[in-house]
Write a protein that holds these residues in place. Structure first.
Motif, PDB file in Angstrom:
ATOM      1  N   LEU A  86       0.850  -1.192   0.000  1.00  0.00           N
ATOM      2  CA  LEU A  86       0.000   0.000   0.000  1.00  0.00           C
ATOM      3  C   LEU A  86       0.886   1.243   0.000  1.00  0.00           C
ATOM      4  O   LEU A  86       1.811   1.355   0.824  1.00  0.00           O
ATOM      5  N   LEU A  87       0.613   2.158  -0.910  1.00  0.00           N
ATOM      6  CA  LEU A  87       1.445   3.353  -1.060  1.00  0.00           C
ATOM      7  C   LEU A  87       0.561   4.596  -1.020  1.00  0.00           C
ATOM      8  O   LEU A  87      -0.326   4.774  -1.865  1.00  0.00           O
ATOM      9  N   HIS A  88       0.807   5.453  -0.046  1.00  0.00           N
ATOM     10  CA  HIS A  88      -0.053   6.613   0.209  1.00  0.00           C
ATOM     11  C   HIS A  88       0.211   7.757  -0.772  1.00  0.00           C
ATOM     12  O   HIS A  88       1.127   7.709  -1.608  1.00  0.00           O
ATOM     13  N   GLY A  89      -0.576   8.830  -0.620  1.00  0.00           N
ATOM     14  CA  GLY A  89      -0.477   9.982  -1.495  1.00  0.00           C
ATOM     15  C   GLY A  89       0.394  11.095  -0.928  1.00  0.00           C
ATOM     16  O   GLY A  89       1.083  10.937   0.086  1.00  0.00           O
ATOM     17  N   PHE A  90       0.331  12.250  -1.576  1.00  0.00           N
ATOM     18  CA  PHE A  90       1.168  13.411  -1.257  1.00  0.00           C
ATOM     19  C   PHE A  90       0.851  13.948   0.143  1.00  0.00           C
ATOM     20  O   PHE A  90      -0.310  14.083   0.522  1.00  0.00           O
ATOM     21  N   ILE A  91       1.898  14.235   0.909  1.00  0.00           N
ATOM     22  CA  ILE A  91       1.781  14.751   2.287  1.00  0.00           C
ATOM     23  C   ILE A  91       0.844  13.860   3.110  1.00  0.00           C
ATOM     24  O   ILE A  91      -0.087  14.336   3.761  1.00  0.00           O
ATOM     25  N   SER A 114       2.375  -1.603   4.390  1.00  0.00           N
ATOM     26  CA  SER A 114       2.135  -0.190   4.117  1.00  0.00           C
ATOM     27  C   SER A 114       3.472   0.544   4.139  1.00  0.00           C
ATOM     28  O   SER A 114       4.172   0.520   5.157  1.00  0.00           O
ATOM     29  N   LEU A 115       3.827   1.168   3.044  1.00  0.00           N
ATOM     30  CA  LEU A 115       5.102   1.864   2.945  1.00  0.00           C
ATOM     31  C   LEU A 115       4.919   3.361   3.137  1.00  0.00           C
ATOM     32  O   LEU A 115       3.918   3.933   2.702  1.00  0.00           O
ATOM     33  N   ASN A 116       5.883   3.973   3.775  1.00  0.00           N
ATOM     34  CA  ASN A 116       5.945   5.424   3.879  1.00  0.00           C
ATOM     35  C   ASN A 116       7.078   5.937   2.996  1.00  0.00           C
ATOM     36  O   ASN A 116       8.153   5.335   2.945  1.00  0.00           O
ATOM     37  N   TYR A 117       6.837   7.020   2.289  1.00  0.00           N
ATOM     38  CA  TYR A 117       7.951   7.742   1.687  1.00  0.00           C
ATOM     39  C   TYR A 117       7.979   9.136   2.291  1.00  0.00           C
ATOM     40  O   TYR A 117       6.966   9.647   2.757  1.00  0.00           O
ATOM     41  N   SER A 118       9.134   9.745   2.303  1.00  0.00           N
ATOM     42  CA  SER A 118       9.323  11.006   3.015  1.00  0.00           C
ATOM     43  C   SER A 118       8.459  12.113   2.420  1.00  0.00           C
ATOM     44  O   SER A 118       8.339  12.235   1.193  1.00  0.00           O
ATOM     45  N   PRO A 119       7.852  12.967   3.288  1.00  0.00           N
ATOM     46  CA  PRO A 119       7.107  14.127   2.775  1.00  0.00           C
ATOM     47  C   PRO A 119       8.016  15.125   2.069  1.00  0.00           C
ATOM     48  O   PRO A 119       7.547  16.025   1.395  1.00  0.00           O
ATOM     49  N   LEU A 120       9.336  14.945   2.249  1.00  0.00           N
ATOM     50  CA  LEU A 120      10.313  15.815   1.584  1.00  0.00           C
ATOM     51  C   LEU A 120      10.694  15.282   0.211  1.00  0.00           C
ATOM     52  O   LEU A 120      11.548  15.871  -0.462  1.00  0.00           O
ATOM     53  N   THR A 121      10.103  14.156  -0.194  1.00  0.00           N
ATOM     54  CA  THR A 121      10.387  13.593  -1.507  1.00  0.00           C
ATOM     55  C   THR A 121      10.088  14.627  -2.588  1.00  0.00           C
ATOM     56  O   THR A 121       8.999  15.201  -2.635  1.00  0.00           O
ATOM     57  N   CYS A 122      11.063  14.868  -3.466  1.00  0.00           N
ATOM     58  CA  CYS A 122      10.911  15.910  -4.485  1.00  0.00           C
ATOM     59  C   CYS A 122      10.960  15.378  -5.907  1.00  0.00           C
ATOM     60  O   CYS A 122      10.916  16.168  -6.853  1.00  0.00           O
ATOM     61  N   ASP A 123      11.056  14.064  -6.077  1.00  0.00           N
ATOM     62  CA  ASP A 123      11.166  13.525  -7.425  1.00  0.00           C
ATOM     63  C   ASP A 123      10.474  12.171  -7.502  1.00  0.00           C
ATOM     64  O   ASP A 123      10.773  11.260  -6.725  1.00  0.00           O
ATOM     65  N   ILE A 124       9.534  12.040  -8.434  1.00  0.00           N
ATOM     66  CA  ILE A 124       8.798  10.783  -8.606  1.00  0.00           C
ATOM     67  C   ILE A 124       9.739   9.669  -9.031  1.00  0.00           C
ATOM     68  O   ILE A 124       9.601   8.524  -8.591  1.00  0.00           O
ATOM     69  N   ARG A 125      10.712   9.977  -9.866  1.00  0.00           N
ATOM     70  CA  ARG A 125      11.642   8.953 -10.332  1.00  0.00           C
ATOM     71  C   ARG A 125      12.439   8.358  -9.178  1.00  0.00           C
ATOM     72  O   ARG A 125      12.612   7.141  -9.076  1.00  0.00           O
ATOM     73  N   ALA A 191       0.407  25.473  -5.568  1.00  0.00           N
ATOM     74  CA  ALA A 191       1.245  24.400  -5.033  1.00  0.00           C
ATOM     75  C   ALA A 191       2.444  24.107  -5.926  1.00  0.00           C
ATOM     76  O   ALA A 191       3.255  23.235  -5.610  1.00  0.00           O
ATOM     77  N   ASN A 192       2.608  24.835  -7.013  1.00  0.00           N
ATOM     78  CA  ASN A 192       3.711  24.583  -7.933  1.00  0.00           C
ATOM     79  C   ASN A 192       5.072  24.827  -7.316  1.00  0.00           C
ATOM     80  O   ASN A 192       6.097  24.464  -7.905  1.00  0.00           O
ATOM     81  N   ALA A 193       5.117  25.440  -6.132  1.00  0.00           N
ATOM     82  CA  ALA A 193       6.400  25.644  -5.469  1.00  0.00           C
ATOM     83  C   ALA A 193       7.068  24.323  -5.123  1.00  0.00           C
ATOM     84  O   ALA A 193       8.300  24.251  -5.015  1.00  0.00           O
ATOM     85  N   HIS A 194       6.275  23.263  -4.950  1.00  0.00           N
ATOM     86  CA  HIS A 194       6.851  21.949  -4.633  1.00  0.00           C
ATOM     87  C   HIS A 194       7.179  21.219  -5.939  1.00  0.00           C
ATOM     88  O   HIS A 194       6.338  21.069  -6.812  1.00  0.00           O
ATOM     89  N   PRO A 195       8.437  20.729  -6.071  1.00  0.00           N
ATOM     90  CA  PRO A 195       8.841  20.081  -7.333  1.00  0.00           C
ATOM     91  C   PRO A 195       7.986  18.893  -7.720  1.00  0.00           C
ATOM     92  O   PRO A 195       7.709  18.684  -8.906  1.00  0.00           O
ATOM     93  N   ILE A 196       7.558  18.104  -6.731  1.00  0.00           N
ATOM     94  CA  ILE A 196       6.803  16.892  -7.075  1.00  0.00           C
ATOM     95  C   ILE A 196       5.394  17.249  -7.554  1.00  0.00           C
ATOM     96  O   ILE A 196       4.804  16.504  -8.338  1.00  0.00           O
ATOM     97  N   VAL A 197       4.865  18.384  -7.121  1.00  0.00           N
ATOM     98  CA  VAL A 197       3.574  18.846  -7.638  1.00  0.00           C
ATOM     99  C   VAL A 197       3.732  19.250  -9.097  1.00  0.00           C
ATOM    100  O   VAL A 197       2.869  18.946  -9.936  1.00  0.00           O
ATOM    101  N   ARG A 198       4.832  19.899  -9.428  1.00  0.00           N
ATOM    102  CA  ARG A 198       5.073  20.272 -10.825  1.00  0.00           C
ATOM    103  C   ARG A 198       5.171  19.030 -11.707  1.00  0.00           C
ATOM    104  O   ARG A 198       4.773  19.057 -12.875  1.00  0.00           O
ATOM    105  N   GLN A 199       5.689  17.938 -11.150  1.00  0.00           N
ATOM    106  CA  GLN A 199       5.781  16.698 -11.925  1.00  0.00           C
ATOM    107  C   GLN A 199       4.411  16.063 -12.156  1.00  0.00           C
ATOM    108  O   GLN A 199       4.274  15.214 -13.040  1.00  0.00           O
ATOM    109  N   MET A 200       3.425  16.449 -11.369  1.00  0.00           N
ATOM    110  CA  MET A 200       2.073  15.918 -11.538  1.00  0.00           C
ATOM    111  C   MET A 200       1.216  16.786 -12.444  1.00  0.00           C
ATOM    112  O   MET A 200       0.015  16.552 -12.583  1.00  0.00           O
ATOM    113  N   ARG A 201       1.811  17.797 -13.082  1.00  0.00           N
ATOM    114  CA  ARG A 201       1.070  18.681 -13.980  1.00  0.00           C
ATOM    115  C   ARG A 201       1.014  18.078 -15.388  1.00  0.00           C
ATOM    116  O   ARG A 201       1.932  17.368 -15.806  1.00  0.00           O
ATOM    117  N   PRO A 202      -0.053  18.372 -16.133  1.00  0.00           N
ATOM    118  CA  PRO A 202      -0.104  17.926 -17.525  1.00  0.00           C
ATOM    119  C   PRO A 202       1.097  18.463 -18.303  1.00  0.00           C
ATOM    120  O   PRO A 202       1.484  19.624 -18.158  1.00  0.00           O
TER     121      PRO A 202
END
Length: 297
Positions: A86-91, A114-125, A191-202
């Motif tokens: 199980l992998l959760h969403g942003f923040i 259930s896995l946690n990834y850091s809320p400071l994660t800035c790159d989907i890759r 929210a575009n200030a966060h890099p990972i949000v920018r990666q979720m943009r079309p």
């Protein structure tokens, strides 16, 4: 306070709202459904804020339970089910899956991680590469060749990148996504200030990578999308459409984004997806469709 009580408290204002701002009859049902879904989202958010601290720490890794040897040689062996990741969403964190874990365990899925990834994660890759290392560890610890993954929102996008771009289809049998912006979402421009949000943009580099050909991908995909998901813009971005992927889209009516990983009707749909109920026996890739659906009243 129960969700129904919240909804009833708001209902007296509904006729007044219609009097001051008339709503076409075709939209009246939608307005009431939106009111109910919003009340449910508020209740779920309040409950999740209470549970959030319990999911900050990564869960303890315990050895997989050993299945006792069959003493009756005539008894047919049962097919073991792969672990569910199980992998959760942003923040967010793993506490969002408390009810889903319980539902899966009650229906025979006892190896759930259930896995946690850091809320400071800035790159989907980078998050996808880390997910791959976690899955290798899970497979080794549970003596499994494959896993199933359920990803909520950003979690589904991270898992898809691992499957599609990092050869994760050798390890992932089924990937279920819940409200995942497969083609990018335009919601909350601030929210575009966060890099990972920018990666979720079309049109982002990550979204463009996921649109590239993926011939021979072996993972089955099931994408649950809600017609009242306020974080998906447009709503259909949560549908997975790719000519090389074996994918099925399931429309959920009556609930919003936060309810997808906790609602019992969706949990039932997830269990069916993990059992392959949403896919035909036809081999090879097929285009995503929107024929399936759940109505949550």
């Amino acid at each position: 306070m129960k969700v129904t009580q919240v909804t009833r408290a708001l209902l007296p204002f509904h006729p007044l709202h219609r009097h001051l701002l008339p709503i076409p009859s075709s939209l009246a049902g939608l307005s009431l459904a939106l009111l109910k879904a919003t009340a449910l989202e508020i209740a779920i958010l309040a409950g999740h804020l209470i549970l959030y601290p319990s999911g900050i720490v990564q869960e303890r890794r315990t050895p997989a339970p050993r299945i006792p040897a069959q003493e009756d040689a005539a008894q047919l062996p049962t097919e073991s089910k792969p672990p569910v990741v199980l992998l959760h969403g942003f923040i967010d964190n793993r506490s969002v899956f408390l009810l889903l874990r319980r539902s899966l365990a009650q229906h025979g899925r006892h190896q759930v991680v259930s896995l946690n990834y850091s809320p400071l994660t800035c790159d989907i890759r980078a998050a996808a590469k880390l997910l791959g290392r976690h899955i290798e560890e899970i497979c080794e610890r549970t003596d499994s060749d494959q896993v199933d993954i359920v990803g909520h929102s950003l979690g589904g996008l991270i898992a898809r990148y691992y499957v599609q771009r990092l050869a994760g289809d050798t390890r992932v049998r089924t990937l279920v996504t819940l409200g995942t912006p497969h083609s990018g979402t335009r919601v909350a421009p601030l929210a575009n200030a966060h890099p990972i949000v920018r990666q979720m943009r079309p049109g982002s580099a990550v979204i463009e990578e996921l649109a590239l050909p993926a011939p021979g991908c072996r993972t089955r995909f099931v994408s649950f999308w809600s017609d009242l998901d306020h974080l998906m813009d447009p709503l259909e971005t949560a549908c997975l459409e790719h000519p090389d992927l074996l994918a099925q889209n399931v429309r959920v009516s009556g609930i919003g984004h936060l309810a997808l990983p906790v609602h019992p009707a969706v949990a039932s749909g997830i269990r069916q997806a993990l059992e392959g109920a949403y896919h035909s026996s036809t081999e090879g890739a097929q285009s995503a469709t929107r024929n399936g659906g759940l109505t949550v009243a």
